[in-house]
Design a protein around this motif. Structure first.
Motif, PDB file in Angstrom:
ATOM      1  N   ARG A  31      11.020  22.962  45.992  1.00 15.72           N
ATOM      2  CA  ARG A  31      10.730  24.063  46.893  1.00 15.72           C
ATOM      3  C   ARG A  31      10.276  25.294  46.102  1.00 15.72           C
ATOM      4  NH1 ARG A  31      12.458  28.690  48.251  1.00 15.72           N
ATOM      5  NH2 ARG A  31      14.344  28.570  46.994  1.00 15.72           N
ATOM      6  N   LYS A  32      10.928  25.566  44.994  1.00 13.08           N
ATOM      7  CA  LYS A  32      10.555  26.725  44.178  1.00 13.08           C
ATOM      8  C   LYS A  32       9.151  26.554  43.611  1.00 13.08           C
ATOM      9  CE  LYS A  32      15.198  28.169  42.762  1.00 13.08           C
ATOM     10  NZ  LYS A  32      16.142  28.250  41.646  1.00 13.08           N
ATOM     11  N   ARG A  52      19.673  20.016  44.113  1.00 13.71           N
ATOM     12  CA  ARG A  52      19.000  20.673  42.993  1.00 13.71           C
ATOM     13  C   ARG A  52      17.545  20.212  42.890  1.00 13.71           C
ATOM     14  NH1 ARG A  52      23.943  19.744  40.493  1.00 13.71           N
ATOM     15  NH2 ARG A  52      23.165  17.883  39.438  1.00 13.71           N
ATOM     16  N   GLU A  74      15.599  21.770  45.723  1.00 18.27           N
ATOM     17  CA  GLU A  74      15.462  23.207  45.472  1.00 18.27           C
ATOM     18  C   GLU A  74      14.382  23.465  44.417  1.00 18.27           C
ATOM     19  OE1 GLU A  74      16.174  27.177  46.166  1.00 18.27           O
ATOM     20  OE2 GLU A  74      16.842  25.433  47.294  1.00 18.27           O
ATOM     21  N   ASN A  75      14.338  22.659  43.363  1.00 18.97           N
ATOM     22  CA  ASN A  75      13.315  22.820  42.319  1.00 18.97           C
ATOM     23  C   ASN A  75      11.915  22.572  42.885  1.00 18.97           C
ATOM     24  OD1 ASN A  75      15.168  23.491  40.340  1.00 18.97           O
ATOM     25  ND2 ASN A  75      15.378  21.416  39.584  1.00 18.97           N
ATOM     26  N   GLN A 115       2.395  31.253  46.535  1.00 27.74           N
ATOM     27  CA  GLN A 115       2.310  32.700  46.343  1.00 27.74           C
ATOM     28  C   GLN A 115       1.111  33.059  45.465  1.00 27.74           C
ATOM     29  OE1 GLN A 115       4.034  35.064  47.841  1.00 27.74           O
ATOM     30  NE2 GLN A 115       5.094  33.493  49.010  1.00 27.74           N
ATOM     31  N   SER A 119       6.675  27.046  46.355  1.00 24.94           N
ATOM     32  CA  SER A 119       6.647  28.460  46.730  1.00 24.94           C
ATOM     33  C   SER A 119       5.845  29.279  45.728  1.00 24.94           C
ATOM     34  CB  SER A 119       8.073  29.002  46.829  1.00 24.94           C
ATOM     35  OG  SER A 119       8.047  30.371  47.116  1.00 24.94           O
ATOM     36  N   GLU A 120       6.056  29.054  44.441  1.00 29.51           N
ATOM     37  CA  GLU A 120       5.332  29.805  43.412  1.00 29.51           C
ATOM     38  C   GLU A 120       3.837  29.521  43.482  1.00 29.51           C
ATOM     39  OE1 GLU A 120       7.237  28.655  39.788  1.00 29.51           O
ATOM     40  OE2 GLU A 120       9.052  29.796  40.229  1.00 29.51           O
TER      41      GLU A 120
END
Length: 155
Positions: A31-32, A25, A28-29, A39, A35-36
């Motif tokens: 990575r998000k 978790r 994953e957080n 972007q 990623s944001e």
């Protein structure tokens, strides 16, 4: 005895599984978030590139129009105006190339900074490491102050 061993082994495996889920978790957080952020930067860069392409296209159309007018008006002033527009077109083309190189350099710098952020987070021991360290120091200060108060009361 066998069921007791299997139960203990099961609990150990469940504990490891729980720890792995927790780590997953967290990763994953991270990575998000990365990623944001990436972007958003890419959207800004694409908007800049699109604007530069639009400007370049407009200049090419103006240059084309001026060339057509130059055929109609074969005069010195038309030729000088064409030369000015060609110079302006060349200048904008150079600016576009410079901006493209700048965007590439900024991308490289952004990648380096993201790597440094990730490494720093790893060195700190996670997101909450500084807060946990501050709490431990505050607790130690409280313990030492209590000892000092006790020592002063004895005298």
């Amino acid at each position: 005895v066998l069921t007791h061993r299997m139960s203990a082994k099961t609990q150990e495996i469940e504990g490891e599984l729980s720890e792995l889920h927790k780590k997953h978790r967290i990763i994953e957080n991270d990575r998000k978030a990365y990623s944001e952020e990436s972007q958003a930067v890419l959207r800004k860069q694409r908007a800049t590139i699109d604007k530069l392409k639009s400007d370049n296209h407009q200049l090419k159309e103006e240059l084309s129009l001026e060339r057509r007018h130059a055929k109609l008006y074969d005069s010195v002033s038309a030729q000088s105006q064409i030369a000015k527009l060609q110079d302006a077109g060349d200048m904008y083309t150079r600016k576009i190339e410079i901006e493209k190189r700048r965007i590439e350099e900024l991308d490289k710098q952004m990648d380096i900074m993201n790597k440094k952020i990730w490494e720093q987070r790893q060195k700190m021991g996670g997101i909450n490491a500084s807060r946990e360290n501050n709490q431990a120091i505050a607790k130690q200060i409280q313990v030492l102050e209590n000892r000092l108060d006790k020592a002063l009361k004895k005298y």
